[in-house]
Scaffold this active site. Structure first.
Site, mmCIF file in Angstrom:
data_model
loop_
_atom_site.group_PDB
_atom_site.id
_atom_site.type_symbol
_atom_site.label_atom_id
_atom_site.label_comp_id
_atom_site.label_asym_id
_atom_site.label_seq_id
_atom_site.Cartn_x
_atom_site.Cartn_y
_atom_site.Cartn_z
ATOM 1 N N LYS A 3 47.489 50.516 43.279
ATOM 2 C CA LYS A 3 46.032 50.628 43.387
ATOM 3 C C LYS A 3 45.635 51.283 44.701
ATOM 4 C CE LYS A 3 44.414 46.540 40.971
ATOM 5 N NZ LYS A 3 43.526 45.412 41.214
ATOM 6 N N ASP A 36 38.095 44.006 40.142
ATOM 7 C CA ASP A 36 38.734 43.158 39.152
ATOM 8 C C ASP A 36 38.700 43.937 37.850
ATOM 9 O OD1 ASP A 36 40.153 40.740 38.870
ATOM 10 O OD2 ASP A 36 38.550 39.951 37.631
ATOM 11 N N THR A 37 39.835 43.929 37.182
ATOM 12 C CA THR A 37 39.979 44.739 35.971
ATOM 13 C C THR A 37 40.437 43.874 34.822
ATOM 14 O OG1 THR A 37 40.505 46.740 37.204
ATOM 15 C CG2 THR A 37 41.326 46.640 34.964
ATOM 16 N N THR A 97 43.213 44.207 48.326
ATOM 17 C CA THR A 97 44.385 44.197 47.447
ATOM 18 C C THR A 97 45.625 44.458 48.274
ATOM 19 O OG1 THR A 97 45.328 45.128 45.414
ATOM 20 C CG2 THR A 97 44.343 46.683 46.933
ATOM 21 N N ASN A 98 46.776 44.094 47.733
ATOM 22 C CA ASN A 98 48.055 44.518 48.299
ATOM 23 C C ASN A 98 48.869 45.262 47.247
ATOM 24 O OD1 ASN A 98 48.020 43.712 51.031
ATOM 25 N ND2 ASN A 98 48.325 41.575 50.415
ATOM 26 N N PHE A 158 51.168 51.330 36.174
ATOM 27 C CA PHE A 158 51.509 49.917 36.319
ATOM 28 C C PHE A 158 50.795 49.117 35.225
ATOM 29 C CE2 PHE A 158 47.556 48.131 38.089
ATOM 30 C CZ PHE A 158 46.868 49.299 38.400
ATOM 31 N N GLY A 159 51.035 47.812 35.267
ATOM 32 C CA GLY A 159 50.339 46.916 34.344
ATOM 33 C C GLY A 159 50.531 47.314 32.894
ATOM 34 N N HIS A 216 39.131 53.753 34.083
ATOM 35 C CA HIS A 216 38.164 52.727 34.455
ATOM 36 C C HIS A 216 37.981 52.656 35.962
ATOM 37 C CE1 HIS A 216 42.295 51.570 34.023
ATOM 38 N NE2 HIS A 216 42.153 50.473 34.718
ATOM 39 N N ASP A 242 49.694 50.054 31.449
ATOM 40 C CA ASP A 242 49.655 51.508 31.238
ATOM 41 C C ASP A 242 50.550 52.008 30.094
ATOM 42 O OD1 ASP A 242 47.702 52.096 33.059
ATOM 43 O OD2 ASP A 242 49.059 52.720 34.656
HETATM 44 P P1 IMP Z 1 43.457 43.347 38.477
HETATM 45 O O1 IMP Z 1 42.202 42.595 38.313
HETATM 46 O O2 IMP Z 1 43.242 44.745 38.924
HETATM 47 O O3 IMP Z 1 44.498 42.628 39.271
HETATM 48 O O4 IMP Z 1 44.092 43.571 37.062
HETATM 49 C C1 IMP Z 1 44.263 42.547 36.106
HETATM 50 C C2 IMP Z 1 45.389 42.931 35.182
HETATM 51 O O5 IMP Z 1 45.110 44.170 34.543
HETATM 52 C C3 IMP Z 1 46.752 43.072 35.836
HETATM 53 O O6 IMP Z 1 47.708 42.528 34.954
HETATM 54 C C4 IMP Z 1 46.972 44.536 35.980
HETATM 55 O O7 IMP Z 1 48.307 44.857 35.855
HETATM 56 C C5 IMP Z 1 46.165 45.082 34.814
HETATM 57 N N1 IMP Z 1 45.603 46.372 35.210
HETATM 58 C C6 IMP Z 1 44.651 46.596 36.139
HETATM 59 N N2 IMP Z 1 44.415 47.907 36.265
HETATM 60 C C7 IMP Z 1 45.253 48.514 35.384
HETATM 61 C C8 IMP Z 1 45.504 49.886 35.071
HETATM 62 O O8 IMP Z 1 44.920 50.833 35.618
HETATM 63 N N3 IMP Z 1 46.429 50.102 34.127
HETATM 64 C C9 IMP Z 1 47.097 49.116 33.494
HETATM 65 N N4 IMP Z 1 46.926 47.840 33.768
HETATM 66 C C10 IMP Z 1 46.005 47.542 34.715
#
Ligand code: IMP
Length: 199
Positions: A20, A76-77, A15-16, A156-157, A184, A159
């Protein structure tokens, strides 16, 4: 092989995302030196073309291991909202389009949830570790609900619009430590660390 506490072992986190990296480094402690993609000279836009969180995490971790030779983990989230049949899910980053704009993603989510009574949702993280010839997966989940409006400025994201179960604050109103303890990614990462500590 035991991890020597005096000499941190290098591992890449694919990741960058500075938030995270900061979160993971806080959780991983001193035994591991966690490198970002930029720090190993990888500026590639790694394609996330799988239809599952697990698939995308594996693509990223394998990419780094195969092209750069480092042991690597990738996550991946997704944010899965019950009333929206699990959306945005694996498409959470690009919910409002390819710009990966968190503000636009949250605005669309709040719009789609307008007037909905059932606001239950959960975050799910899958971490894939590719180490030597082995591939392992670690999962973490946190249940909660989507708020009616944004609150808080940390994190971020999504939250500011996610309130974990049993809490009266969103993730964006918590400190990093408070969020990590129940999140998570925190849960998935602790499983990863438990595994790494057995090596
Ligand atoms: P990624 O797979 O971690 O890049 O996450 C996919 C999306 O979920 C992105 O839009 C992130 O901003 C959001 N996301 C991932 N982790 C979190 C978190 O801990 N809090 C809020 N949004 C998250």
């Amino acid at each position: 092989m035991k991890v020597n506490e005096n000499t941190p072992r290098e591992i890449v986190f694919a990741t960058n995302n500075p938030h995270k990296l900061h979160e993971i480094r806080e959780i991983m402690g001193d035994c591991w030196s966690v490198l970002s993609l930029a720090e190993i000279g990888c500026h590639d836009d790694i394609p996330e073309t799988a239809a599952t969180l697990q698939g995308n995490a594996e693509i990223k971790a394998r990419y780094v291991r195969e092209r750069y030779g480092y042991d690597c983990f990738a996550d991946d989230t997704g944010l899965l909202v019950d009333e929206l049949d699990g959306a945005p899910g694996v498409y959470s980053a690009r919910y409002a389009g390819e710009a990966h704009d968190s503000e636009a993603n949250m605005a669309l989510l709040l719009e789609n949830m307008k007037g909905k009574q059932n606001r239950k949702a959960h975050f799910s993280t899958v971490i894939c570790l590719v180490m030597g010839g082995e591939t392992k997966f670690f999962e973490g989940r946190v249940d909660g609900e989507i708020t009616e409006e944004r609150s808080g400025a940390s994190g971020f994201g999504y939250d500011p619009v996610f309130r974990p179960q049993g809490e009266d604050r969103t993730f964006a109103e918590m400190t990093d430590g408070e969020k990590n303890a129940i999140s998570h990614r925190g849960r998935a990462t602790r499983k990863l660390i438990d595994y790494l500590s057995t090596l």
